[in-house]
Scaffold this motif. Structure first.
Motif, PDB file in Angstrom:
ATOM      1  N   VAL A 167      33.416  41.342  50.712  1.00 33.96           N
ATOM      2  CA  VAL A 167      32.306  40.850  49.892  1.00 33.96           C
ATOM      3  C   VAL A 167      30.988  41.218  50.572  1.00 33.96           C
ATOM      4  O   VAL A 167      30.782  40.928  51.756  1.00 33.96           O
ATOM      5  CB  VAL A 167      32.401  39.325  49.705  1.00 33.96           C
ATOM      6  CG1 VAL A 167      31.144  38.794  49.018  1.00 33.96           C
ATOM      7  CG2 VAL A 167      33.643  38.967  48.896  1.00 33.96           C
ATOM      8  N   LEU A 168      30.108  41.869  49.810  1.00 31.80           N
ATOM      9  CA  LEU A 168      28.776  42.240  50.302  1.00 31.80           C
ATOM     10  C   LEU A 168      27.759  41.601  49.367  1.00 31.80           C
ATOM     11  O   LEU A 168      27.693  41.929  48.178  1.00 31.80           O
ATOM     12  CB  LEU A 168      28.629  43.763  50.302  1.00 31.80           C
ATOM     13  CG  LEU A 168      27.338  44.342  50.880  1.00 31.80           C
ATOM     14  CD1 LEU A 168      27.194  44.001  52.356  1.00 31.80           C
ATOM     15  CD2 LEU A 168      27.317  45.852  50.697  1.00 31.80           C
ATOM     16  N   THR A 169      27.006  40.641  49.889  1.00 32.76           N
ATOM     17  CA  THR A 169      26.116  39.878  49.018  1.00 32.76           C
ATOM     18  C   THR A 169      24.756  39.655  49.661  1.00 32.76           C
ATOM     19  O   THR A 169      24.609  39.714  50.882  1.00 32.76           O
ATOM     20  CB  THR A 169      26.752  38.506  48.681  1.00 32.76           C
ATOM     21  OG1 THR A 169      25.879  37.768  47.832  1.00 32.76           O
ATOM     22  CG2 THR A 169      27.021  37.704  49.939  1.00 32.76           C
ATOM     23  N   GLY A 170      23.746  39.370  48.824  1.00 28.76           N
ATOM     24  CA  GLY A 170      22.400  39.135  49.324  1.00 28.76           C
ATOM     25  C   GLY A 170      22.165  37.696  49.734  1.00 28.76           C
ATOM     26  O   GLY A 170      21.149  37.378  50.363  1.00 28.76           O
ATOM     27  N   LEU A 215      27.159  39.825  39.728  1.00 29.85           N
ATOM     28  CA  LEU A 215      27.020  40.971  38.832  1.00 29.85           C
ATOM     29  C   LEU A 215      26.451  40.501  37.497  1.00 29.85           C
ATOM     30  O   LEU A 215      26.594  39.324  37.128  1.00 29.85           O
ATOM     31  CB  LEU A 215      28.382  41.641  38.617  1.00 29.85           C
ATOM     32  CG  LEU A 215      29.049  42.196  39.886  1.00 29.85           C
ATOM     33  CD1 LEU A 215      30.492  42.597  39.593  1.00 29.85           C
ATOM     34  CD2 LEU A 215      28.264  43.378  40.432  1.00 29.85           C
ATOM     35  N   PRO A 216      25.810  41.389  36.740  1.00 30.48           N
ATOM     36  CA  PRO A 216      25.197  40.988  35.467  1.00 30.48           C
ATOM     37  C   PRO A 216      26.179  40.319  34.508  1.00 30.48           C
ATOM     38  O   PRO A 216      25.817  39.377  33.796  1.00 30.48           O
ATOM     39  CB  PRO A 216      24.683  42.311  34.891  1.00 30.48           C
ATOM     40  CG  PRO A 216      24.514  43.200  36.075  1.00 30.48           C
ATOM     41  CD  PRO A 216      25.578  42.807  37.041  1.00 30.48           C
ATOM     42  N   ASP A 217      27.422  40.793  34.486  1.00 29.01           N
ATOM     43  CA  ASP A 217      28.428  40.238  33.568  1.00 29.01           C
ATOM     44  C   ASP A 217      29.460  39.365  34.286  1.00 29.01           C
ATOM     45  O   ASP A 217      30.502  39.032  33.720  1.00 29.01           O
ATOM     46  CB  ASP A 217      29.124  41.363  32.798  1.00 29.01           C
ATOM     47  CG  ASP A 217      29.721  42.418  33.708  1.00 29.01           C
ATOM     48  OD1 ASP A 217      29.409  42.413  34.919  1.00 29.01           O
ATOM     49  OD2 ASP A 217      30.500  43.262  33.223  1.00 29.01           O
ATOM     50  N   ALA A 218      29.174  39.013  35.525  1.00 32.24           N
ATOM     51  CA  ALA A 218      30.065  38.125  36.290  1.00 32.24           C
ATOM     52  C   ALA A 218      29.258  37.532  37.440  1.00 32.24           C
ATOM     53  O   ALA A 218      29.329  38.001  38.576  1.00 32.24           O
ATOM     54  CB  ALA A 218      31.275  38.893  36.802  1.00 32.24           C
ATOM     55  N   GLU A 219      28.503  36.474  37.126  1.00 34.25           N
ATOM     56  CA  GLU A 219      27.521  35.951  38.073  1.00 34.25           C
ATOM     57  C   GLU A 219      28.112  35.015  39.119  1.00 34.25           C
ATOM     58  O   GLU A 219      27.422  34.646  40.075  1.00 34.25           O
ATOM     59  CB  GLU A 219      26.418  35.210  37.299  1.00 34.25           C
ATOM     60  CG  GLU A 219      25.625  36.116  36.370  1.00 34.25           C
ATOM     61  CD  GLU A 219      24.541  35.348  35.635  1.00 34.25           C
ATOM     62  OE1 GLU A 219      24.458  34.118  35.832  1.00 34.25           O
ATOM     63  OE2 GLU A 219      23.780  35.980  34.880  1.00 34.25           O
ATOM     64  N   HIS A 220      29.362  34.612  38.960  1.00 37.31           N
ATOM     65  CA  HIS A 220      29.934  33.604  39.848  1.00 37.31           C
ATOM     66  C   HIS A 220      31.092  34.137  40.688  1.00 37.31           C
ATOM     67  O   HIS A 220      32.008  33.406  41.045  1.00 37.31           O
ATOM     68  CB  HIS A 220      30.392  32.392  39.029  1.00 37.31           C
ATOM     69  CG  HIS A 220      29.301  31.798  38.194  1.00 37.31           C
ATOM     70  ND1 HIS A 220      28.221  31.140  38.743  1.00 37.31           N
ATOM     71  CD2 HIS A 220      29.104  31.796  36.844  1.00 37.31           C
ATOM     72  CE1 HIS A 220      27.409  30.733  37.783  1.00 37.31           C
ATOM     73  NE2 HIS A 220      27.916  31.131  36.615  1.00 37.31           N
ATOM     74  N   GLY A 221      31.047  35.419  40.987  1.00 38.54           N
ATOM     75  CA  GLY A 221      32.045  35.988  41.896  1.00 38.54           C
ATOM     76  C   GLY A 221      33.392  36.269  41.270  1.00 38.54           C
ATOM     77  O   GLY A 221      34.393  36.419  41.993  1.00 38.54           O
TER      78      GLY A 221
END
Length: 413
Positions: free
Chosen positions: A80-83, A59-65
């Motif tokens: 968890v849904l991730t690219g 996320l823009p304000d939480a890049e490390h999960g």
């Protein structure tokens, strides 16, 4: 009340897709968050209200999960849904306790998310018994099952497991270790499969022993599946869910053959097979099994006046009320507006009183949006006959006597 699903995703397109899919399920209500701060605000505003969360890792304000820890700290099942697919990260997240790790590589990924949510909702009503003498292994399996929302019961050995299964008929799955005191897992499976009552119990065997023939031994004795310890989280969840879904599919197939599609009551076919078996068991144990035939009076007028759709709605509502009054009895739709009830748990005098009260209450009720009032006629046979068919014939004759002598009557002799 709908289950709130927290959707945390910074992509407007993905969030729109997830919102649409979740909204399509009548059991779920989506709550949207576009970033970590939004998710934090939602969790504070709806503390304890969320059934599950679907979150994007980056996320823009939480890049490390960090959002995963935020959700898990609230004891909320997290998908968890991730690219990005990263095997080390996947294992790390699974060890943290996330329910699943899904990559956004196709439209089927979103369908899989919905499948997992649907599974979690269903699992809340499913009891699983874990039979394992090692408290450490038992706790580990319990945690894995609770991540998927199962109700978990525990047994330290095969004998205790057998006693729990005898007491609780709602247990749907048994996960049993092989090497246990008193009764080992293999013997437990054999004992259960020799009892007709446990024919639909899903059984998964476990063992840390190296004998490669043990899995075949378990399955030949009646187990549905076998896992060798240690196993991966995903393998365990896949095996458990696969076997539960196979059992549900089997039940669906049975229902197609045995359940009336409109009223959801047993159909005539089921009545003359399983009902006959129940009747013969009552004869063998010298117990009375009363047979009651019910018919809605002047039902044709309902169809002629209001149409068949309203007539169907009336039958559905009537059936639901009949089940609510006699929840422990075998109730079948005999045909049209005629129903058959088998009662084995009470005296004939009490049965008569209950049905007379039922018919009296029916007259006070209104059915469907058209506020239709009805009366019913009934006939009962409480003298045991050689077969259920003969008992039904007598009850049916009394029903038609009631209808031919004015209706709105209950004749029992």
């Amino acid at each position: 009340m709908k289950n709130k699903i927290l959707l945390v995703e910074d992509s407007p397109v993905v969030l729109k897709v997830l919102r649409y899919l979740v909204s399509q399920n009548d059991l779920f209500m989506p709550v949207l968050a576009k970033c970590y701060a939004d998710a934090q605000e939602c969790l504070e505003a709806h503390s304890g209200d969320f059934f599950a969360a679907v979150v994007d890792l980056n996320l823009p304000d939480a890049e490390h999960g960090e959002v995963v820890d935020l959700v898990l700290d609230k004891q909320i099942p997290c998908i968890v849904l991730t690219g990005n697919f990263d095997d080390d990260l996947r294992l790390k997240l699974l060890n943290k306790g996330v329910v699943d790790y899904i990559t956004k590589d196709s439209r089927y990924s979103f369908n899989h998310v919905m499948k997992v949510l649907d599974r979690l909702e269903k699992n809340r009503r499913i009891k699983v018994l874990v039979a394992e003498d090692s408290s450490t292994s038992r706790l580990f399996i319990k945690i894995l099952l609770q991540q998927y929302q199962f109700q978990v019961l525990e047994a330290e050995n095969g004998q205790e497991a057998l006693a729990i299964l005898e007491q609780d008929s709602h247990i749907r799955m048994l996960i049993t270790d092989y090497n246990m005191p008193l009764i080992n897992g293999y013997d437990l499976v054999r004992m259960l499969r020799h009892n007709e009552r446990f024919k639909d119990l899903v059984i998964i065997g476990l063992s840390a022993e190296g004998d490669s023939s043990l899995s075949a031994k378990f399955i030949k004795s009646g187990a549905n599946d076998f896992l060798k310890k240690p196993f991966y989280h995903e393998e365990f969840h896949c095996r458990v869910n696969h076997n539960i879904e196979a059992q549900e599919m089997l039940q669906t197939i049975r229902d197609l053959a045995n359940i009336d599609p409109l009223t959801k009551l047993y159909n005539r076919r089921f009545l003359f097979t399983e009902g006959e078996s129940l009747y013969q068991k009552s004869i063998a144990s010298d117990r009375v099994l009363s047979v009651v035939m019910l018919d809605i009076d002047f039902f044709k007028r309902v169809n002629d006046t209001h149409g068949h759709l309203i007539g169907d709605a009336l039958l559905l509502e009537f059936s639901a009320y009949l089940v609510s009054v006699f929840p422990d009895e075998m109730i079948s739709r005999f045909g049209g507006e005629e129903f058959c009830v088998l009662i084995s748990t009470e005296s004939s005098e009490l049965t008569i009183q209950r049905f007379e009260a039922f018919l009296s209450e029916i007259k006070k009720m209104t059915f469907t949006e058209n506020k239709i009032t009805i009366t019913c006629s009934g006939g009962m046979n409480c003298d045991m006959q050689p077969t259920l068919s003969q008992a039904i014939e007598i009850a049916d004759e009394r029903l038609y006597t009631a209808k031919n002598t004015g209706r709105d009557k209950f004749i029992f002799e």
